[in-house]
Scaffold this motif. Structure first.
Motif, PDB file in Angstrom:
ATOM      1  N   ARG A  29      -0.127   2.176   8.374  1.00  0.00           N
ATOM      2  CA  ARG A  29       0.799   2.416   7.056  1.00  0.00           C
ATOM      3  C   ARG A  29       1.542   3.600   7.170  1.00  0.00           C
ATOM      4  N   ASP A  43      -0.980  -2.842   0.561  1.00  0.00           N
ATOM      5  CA  ASP A  43      -0.370  -4.086   1.150  1.00  0.00           C
ATOM      6  C   ASP A  43       1.189  -4.096   0.639  1.00  0.00           C
ATOM      7  N   LYS A  44       1.485  -3.617  -0.332  1.00  0.00           N
ATOM      8  CA  LYS A  44       2.903  -3.699  -0.979  1.00  0.00           C
ATOM      9  C   LYS A  44       3.176  -2.344  -1.990  1.00  0.00           C
TER      10      LYS A  44
END
Length: 384
Positions: A304, A365-366
């Motif tokens: 990430r 994740d978002k």
């Protein structure tokens, strides 16, 4: 590990160089009486926190900064869960360490012992509680003592981690050694030499491997540690050191670089273990620092790249949390200190919970409406 420019209007950290000596602040601004001692935010986990300090000596190698020392001595501060809620709180740093840090940073807006009065949350020398806990190694920025990451360390320990913070001797303005001597920053004399950045991160990787050897096998509470669940988190040059340590030592399963230009080269075959970049606006794709663009392509496992809007270089440390007592004010548009600490703690813990505790973390994740400052790069993170 960037130049600290404390402006008359407040504390601003610019990221012109990863190993530069901080320029002194202007002192012509009117002084106001600072508030009482700073208090670090309470840990958010369910466990009380204990802490203790170890002094470890690596006799297998000379000190890289002092040619007269034939062994490398390190101070390691440990934070861990405990059952003990009452007791003496651990000091943030000594008065001498505080003095050398402020003098080295060019900050003359408060008494030199001010930071030594900062209130922490961990009980000094409390008995550890637990068994087979994940271990997180913390590494601070250049010239900064390990104490500047205390808020993050306490929070992780309250969540069930053993945290080992390394003071890399002679790379900060002050490190108190086992005999009471205070080691100052010898590396500061070399920070403009060609190759000094690479030497710093390789030295930190060696420090980390030695500390892991000691904690997992020779520390009296080594049963606390799950040797298969080890991660490293670093800020600035400490973040660069996380890359170097992971390349060198396969025991480190996951890593985080908090706003650090990377200097250790990842092999062309890539780094397949989980890694996260967490930084300020300087680290957007195509931004001022392109080292993350380069290394992003070489991270071949889970990864990430998060940028926090309005963050600056020290937002991932305790520096903004103690700025008020130093008589330094935030500049307009800068992320509030408490919010910076909250975001840092939240995203670091989410990463570690996912990769050391196998806990699902939708936050990673978002984008989150609760934390709109966190931008997911490279796709949704345009340079502003």
């Amino acid at each position: 590990m960037r130049r600290l420019l404390a402006l008359a209007a407040g504390l601003a950290v610019l990221t012109a160089s990863a190993c530069s000596t901080p320029a002194p602040p202007r002192s012509d601004a009117p002084r106001t009486k600072p508030p009482g001692p700073a208090t670090l935010p309470a840990p958010t986990g369910p466990r009380p926190v204990g802490t203790t300090a170890l002094h470890l000596t690596d006799t297998s190698r000379p000190d890289p900064w002092d040619p007269d020392v034939d062994a490398r001595e390190l101070k390691v501060t440990l934070w861990y869960p405990t059952r003990q809620r009452d007791g003496q709180r651990s000091p943030y740093m000594t008065a001498k360490e505080a003095e050398l840090l402020l003098k080295g940073s060019g900050i003359a807006t408060a008494p030199y012992d001010t930071l030594s009065k900062t209130r922490t949350n961990a009980v000094k020398d409390a008995d550890p509680f637990g068994r087979k806990l994940p271990l997180v190694v913390l590494s601070p920025g250049f010239t900064k003592p390990m104490s500047t990451l205390t808020s993050l360390a306490e929070d992780l320990a309250s969540r069930g981690y053993v945290v080992a913070g390394i003071d890399h001797t002679y790379e900060s303005y002050a490190t108190t050694l086992s005999d009471g001597r205070v080691a100052e920053c010898l590396a500061c004399d070399s920070d403009t030499d060609p190759g000094s950045h690479a030497a710093l991160v390789q030295g930190r990787a060696a420090d980390v491997s030695f500390v892991l050897d000691q904690l997992t096998a020779k520390w009296q509470h080594s049963e606390l540690i799950d040797r298969k669940k080890i991660a490293m988190v670093g800020q600035s040059i400490g973040g660069a050191g996380a890359v170097a340590a992971m390349v060198k030592d396969p025991r480190i399963r996951a890593g985080i670089d908090m706003d650090g230009t990377t200097y250790a080269r990842i092999p062309k075959s890539g780094l397949s273990r989980p890694f996260m970049f967490l930084g300020s606006q300087e680290h957007v794709p195509g931004g001022r620092d392109n080292s993350w663009d380069r290394d992003w392509k070489l991270l071949t496992g889970w990864k990430r790249w998060l940028v926090l809007s309005d963050a600056e270089h020290q937002s991932f440390t305790d520096i903004p949390l103690v700025a008020d007592v130093l008589g330094l004010e935030s500049l307009p548009g800068m992320m509030p200190a408490a919010r910076g600490a909250e975001l840092t703690r939240t995203y670091v813990a989410a990463f570690l919970n996912r990769h050391l505790k196998s806990q699902r973390q939708p936050l990673l994740d978002k984008p989150s409406s609760r934390y709109p400052e966190a931008k997911f790069c490279p796709a949704a993170c345009a340079q502003s």
